[in-house]
Design an enzyme around this catalytic site. Structure first.
Site, PDB file in Angstrom:
ATOM      1  N   ASP A  95       0.829  -1.205   0.000  1.00 15.59           N
ATOM      2  CA  ASP A  95       0.000   0.000   0.000  1.00 15.59           C
ATOM      3  C   ASP A  95       0.859   1.249   0.000  1.00 15.59           C
ATOM      4  OD1 ASP A  95      -2.126   1.769   0.252  1.00 15.59           O
ATOM      5  OD2 ASP A  95      -2.282   1.500   2.409  1.00 15.59           O
ATOM      6  N   ASP A 312      -3.149   7.517  -5.585  1.00 17.49           N
ATOM      7  CA  ASP A 312      -3.196   6.434  -4.607  1.00 17.49           C
ATOM      8  C   ASP A 312      -3.517   5.124  -5.294  1.00 17.49           C
ATOM      9  OD1 ASP A 312      -3.335   4.974  -2.210  1.00 17.49           O
ATOM     10  OD2 ASP A 312      -5.489   5.321  -2.086  1.00 17.49           O
TER      11      ASP A 312
END
Length: 482
Positions: A95, A312
């Site tokens: 992530d 993101d």
């Protein structure tokens, strides 16, 4: 929603594996969460994942030390790593929107015991590892995490604890440990050997809310955020790597590359990162649809509290302020007044029998320094059985706090090589075949190495004897400075 951290999360990562006169390569096997046909049909899972994630991302602005918290759901990709002596396998989310490595521990309360993703979960046992040690509240690691004195620290026998409480009621708490993390080091073309690193990471002792759910459960999270406490920053401060990493995520074919180091091929333009931000914020200057610049209010592109543009890869879709969303929608469908829309699991979908790329316009996001992000119709119109659904989402309908934020997720990053250069505080990307390879340079020896992406085949499955038949291979290139 306000997110509070008690105490501040901090990750100190030290690499001690030395390889004389050569670069070391680390290999993580990574699987895409929405890869199976059954999961693709349940497209509401895409939005649900993002909504829960945004509740955490957007509420993280007040975190000490610039950390951005831990999402309680898995991202799009997760990696296989080994921890402890003897080593056991763990599956952790990869992530770019979080900053620490943590895994669930054997003493955990409400930690999931099984996962609907088809993987076998493992609880970490510090006492069961010959190389595992607890981190004391008096150690420099813990003092740095608090920025000074640690509340409740009475002796060297007191563990360094962490606790995170999220605005939606989810929570995680535990203590820090240090142990060996194992991964595969590339020693030649298609040849690897096991390497290890001494890592300080969070040991989850109690999970609450969505973190205890088994629907998309993993063993933990491996963060690649940009704060000074992140995995990447700690490697750099130890003199092991440069603060440059890249990823190329192929959500269609299932390949991928994840590398730390200077990418010399392909070449690409970059745009500045907005300073003093917790996420990878950039300056968006305009949007074009079919070659026409949309006439949008200039203040829509300003960066500030609950405003701006975030890149993101952990977000599945792409979310736009309402004004931008409506303008794009109108231009995309203006030549198709005969299309009949139907709502499929909250997405706007329609039947279309011709070539999508021929029938709909390209959407282009323009950024500072003339960097552009081209989004093709087959990217923003994803197929769900016989229908096509509109992938751009109205952020104003998803989150009150995020209604004015451009959140560019995997929908627009797919099939692009994205480079995060924190040394120069820029980010760049280019359209790329993520199932091919890139070239990365060692800035000490000037040697150039090819880093490739693969879909793991039957030979790997025979060797590993596990059930992850669709694992993707993501290469992490780690510079070893001798």
């Amino acid at each position: 929603m306000a997110l509070k951290l008690f105490p501040s999360l901090f990750l100190l990562f030290l690499l001690n594996f030395l390889v004389p006169c050569v670069l070391g390569f680390g290999v993580f096997e990574v699987k895409h969460k929405f890869l199976t046909h059954a999961q693709r049909r349940n497209i509401h899972l895409l939005r649900a994942h993002d909504v829960r994630r945004h509740d955490r991302m957007l509420s993280a602005v007040d975190l000490p030390l610039g950390g951005n918290g831990l999402p309680s759901e898995t991202g799009l990709y997760f990696a296989q790593i080994g921890i402890g002596t003897p080593s056991k396998d763990y599956y952790v989310q990869v992530d770019t929107g979080s900053d620490i490595l943590w895994v669930n521990c054997v003493s955990c309360s409400r930690c999931p015991k099984k996962s609907d993703l088809g993987i076998e979960l493992t609880l970490y046992d510090p006492k069961g590892s010959q190389s595992g040690t607890l981190v004391s509240c008096e150690e420099s690691f813990c003092l740095s995490a608090f920025g000074g004195d640690v509340p409740g620290c009475t002796s060297s026998n007191t563990p360094c604890q962490y606790s995170v409480l999220y605005g939606d009621g989810s929570s995680t708490m535990g203590y820090f440990v240090t142990d060996l993390v194992q991964y595969n080091q590339v020693t030649g073309n298609s040849a690897t050997r096991t390497a290890n690193a001494s890592v300080t990471f969070g040991c989850g002792a109690q999970q609450g809310g969505d973190l205890g759910s088994s629907s998309e459960a993993l063993d933990g999270i491996l963060g690649f955020g940009q704060s000074n406490t992140s995995f990447l920053s700690q490697l750099a401060s130890a003199g092991k790597v440069k603060k440059v990493f890249s990823h190329c995520l192929d959500t269609v074919k299932g390949g991928g590359i994840f590398a730390i180091g200077d990418v010399v091929q392909p070449k690409m333009k970059t745009t500045p990162l907005v300073p003093d931000q917790q996420h990878y914020n950039v300056n968006l200057t305009g949007i074009e649809v079919g070659g026409s610049l949309l006439q949008l209010p200039s203040d829509l592109f300003e960066t500030g509290d609950k405003k701006g543009t975030i890149v993101d890869s952990g977000t599945t879709l792409t979310y736009l302020p309402e004004a931008a969303y409506k303008a794009i929608w109108q231009k995309v469908f203006q030549n198709h007044p005969d299309i009949s829309f139907q709502t499929v699991q909250e997405f706007s979908c329609f039947e279309y029998t011709e070539n999508i790329d021929d029938g709909f316009p390209e959407v282009v996001f323009n950024f500072e320094n003339n960097l552009t992000l081209h989004v093709h119709p087959h990217d923003y119109l994803f197929q769900n059985e016989k229908d096509y659904c509109f992938g751009f989402q109205n952020g104003g309908l998803q989150s009150k706090d995020g209604k004015d934020i451009f959140l560019l997720g995997d929908l627009v990053l797919s099939s692009k090589l994205v480079v995060y250069d924190l040394e120069n505080q820029v980010i760049g990307w280019t359209d790329y075949n993520c199932s091919s390879s890139i070239k990365v340079q060692d800035d000490k020896t000037n040697a150039i190495y090819t880093v490739g992406a693969h879909n793991i085949g039957s030979a790997w499955r025979s060797e590993s004897q596990n059930s992850l038949l669709l694992l993707l291979l993501t290469i992490v290139l780690i510079y070893m400075f001798i």
